[in-house]
Design a protein around this motif. Structure first.
Motif, mmCIF file in Angstrom:
data_model
loop_
_atom_site.group_PDB
_atom_site.id
_atom_site.type_symbol
_atom_site.label_atom_id
_atom_site.label_comp_id
_atom_site.label_asym_id
_atom_site.label_seq_id
_atom_site.Cartn_x
_atom_site.Cartn_y
_atom_site.Cartn_z
ATOM 1 N N ILE A 1 0.847 -1.181 0.000
ATOM 2 C CA ILE A 1 0.000 0.000 0.000
ATOM 3 C C ILE A 1 0.883 1.231 0.000
ATOM 4 O O ILE A 1 2.065 1.178 0.344
ATOM 5 C CB ILE A 1 -0.946 0.055 1.215
ATOM 6 N N TYR B 1 3.314 -5.526 2.114
ATOM 7 C CA TYR B 1 2.681 -6.502 2.985
ATOM 8 C C TYR B 1 3.297 -7.871 2.825
ATOM 9 O O TYR B 1 3.538 -8.588 3.769
ATOM 10 C CB TYR B 1 1.201 -6.654 2.621
ATOM 11 N N ARG C 1 -6.507 -10.401 0.910
ATOM 12 C CA ARG C 1 -7.378 -11.200 1.746
ATOM 13 C C ARG C 1 -8.683 -10.513 2.161
ATOM 14 O O ARG C 1 -9.758 -11.079 2.023
ATOM 15 C CB ARG C 1 -6.608 -11.601 3.013
ATOM 16 N N GLU C 2 -8.561 -9.292 2.667
ATOM 17 C CA GLU C 2 -9.755 -8.625 3.162
ATOM 18 C C GLU C 2 -10.752 -8.380 2.032
ATOM 19 O O GLU C 2 -11.935 -8.695 2.148
ATOM 20 C CB GLU C 2 -9.376 -7.299 3.847
ATOM 21 N N MET D 1 -12.256 -11.724 0.708
ATOM 22 C CA MET D 1 -13.211 -12.331 1.623
ATOM 23 C C MET D 1 -14.499 -11.537 1.755
ATOM 24 O O MET D 1 -15.580 -12.110 1.813
ATOM 25 C CB MET D 1 -12.584 -12.437 3.015
ATOM 26 N N LYS D 2 -14.377 -10.225 1.835
ATOM 27 C CA LYS D 2 -15.547 -9.396 2.144
ATOM 28 C C LYS D 2 -16.170 -8.749 0.916
ATOM 29 O O LYS D 2 -17.116 -7.971 1.042
ATOM 30 C CB LYS D 2 -15.130 -8.286 3.118
ATOM 31 N N SER E 1 -4.468 -20.788 6.817
ATOM 32 C CA SER E 1 -4.877 -19.547 7.460
ATOM 33 C C SER E 1 -4.260 -19.411 8.847
ATOM 34 O O SER E 1 -3.801 -18.337 9.248
ATOM 35 C CB SER E 1 -6.400 -19.507 7.536
ATOM 36 N N TYR F 1 -1.579 -16.604 10.319
ATOM 37 C CA TYR F 1 -1.791 -15.779 11.504
ATOM 38 C C TYR F 1 -0.569 -15.822 12.415
ATOM 39 O O TYR F 1 -0.079 -14.794 12.875
ATOM 40 C CB TYR F 1 -3.024 -16.257 12.270
#
Lengths: 188, 188
Positions: A60, A70, A82-83, A86-87, A129, A133
């Motif tokens: 970013i 990232y 990912r965000e 997923m969303k 996943s 994490y």
DNA sequence: GGGGTGAAAGGACATTTGTCACTTAAAAAT
DNA sequence: ATTTTTAAGTGACAAATGTCCTTTCACCCC
């Protein structure tokens, strides 16, 4: 010689030939030139990608133009936003190719479908996943507790093959230090 | 007035009274005094905890004695040592009470059992895990891109109730700055 | 309710890392 | 091959933050 994706999944759980063929049939090959964008900020992200060949990074840019990397991805790694994936929201990070790339794309729908159809795939995703994490936690910890030097040395030690493959500028933005600092450390 | 755990789960998916009672029956109440340890480094971690009352933090100590706070937890938050809990390995981070605490403990076996029996619980866990990952990413990003001041202001803005409740020393170790720096920022 | 204990504030100074400006080297383009 | 562009190395200096030490404050606890 087995397919790289198969090898990767089978590190978690073994597959029959039929199972793997079924999985593979949901992926679409993608080819991209060096410097091209896989995802731009604001895009909807409909796929996640498994890297067959090449090298990419997600990053970013802040309002002062400074970049933060990232993630890198090379052969046998996954990459996506990912965000957003997923969303179903617009991407806040971009993904670009650092080399010519060959990828395998899997859509959100097919990912869900595979998970429902094949418990082993669902399990593979859960393990992946979880590892992600824990790795992120370690990175945060090193970021907070380690000096620039420690972070750099850890990177070189952990990813010796990336260190000579990826421009130092990007490694610096991954480690959260200036390029000059990397230079100074490298000298010694 | 509904049970805090029920409220928390129902933010993801609604439960019937029977479902909630079934879930709750797997939890064991735990009471702890201020300054006591919930988890020590090296322990096996058999439970994860939902906080009914009080305040805790998980942290690690490096070889020079410096601490890094991974996480705080107050009312309606969960806390555990994720890696050790999941993998049944010895804890590498400790958890201590910053106040007198009342917790609800859920064992690994019961967690698995609930997930298998009740899809809504499994789903609740998946959503929680995903939110955790994204939050961790944001924290890393702020850590790398933001100054001490930005990190501190973000913390105060995001957790105004924690800022006056938790010793500054621990907030500093959460933000990865020295306590003195927090003092200097606070002055202004 | 005075003595002790731990947390916070503040100043002086040291260290790390960032910034800027310039040079050198390497890679890509024509 | 020659030019053009991009990445990396280097030194001087500035800014942010850490470290150390002293003082003050607040809260417990007999």
């Amino acid at each position: 010689m087995s397919h790289p994706l198969r090898t990767h999944i089978e590190a978690v759980s073994k597959l029959t030939d039929e199972e793997f063929d079924h999985i593979l049939s949901h992926f679409t090959p993608v080819k991209l030139k060096k410097h091209s964008s896989l995802v731009r900020e604001g895009d909807l992200v409909k796929h996640e990608y498994f890297v067959l060949k090449g090298c990419l990074r997600s990053y970013i840019t802040d309002n002062t133009g400074k970049e933060f990397t990232y993630q890198f991805a090379v052969e046998t790694w996954w990459i996506s936003e990912r965000e957003a994936f997923m969303k179903h929201t617009p991407a806040s990070t971009a993904i670009e190719c650092l080399e010519d790339c060959q990828l395998l794309a899997l859509s959100y729908e097919d990912r869900e479908k595979l998970g429902r159809e094949l418990w082993k795939y669902e399990h593979y995703l859960a393990v992946k996943s979880n590892m992600g994490y824990v790795a992120l936690q370690k990175r945060l910890q090193l970021m907070i507790m380690g000096s620039a030097k420690e972070r750099f040395e850890n990177f070189v030690h952990q990813y010796p093959h990336l260190y000579n493959r990826i421009p130092k500028t990007h490694i610096a933005s991954y480690l959260g230090v200036s390029r000059e600092t990397i230079s100074r450390l490298y000298r010694k």
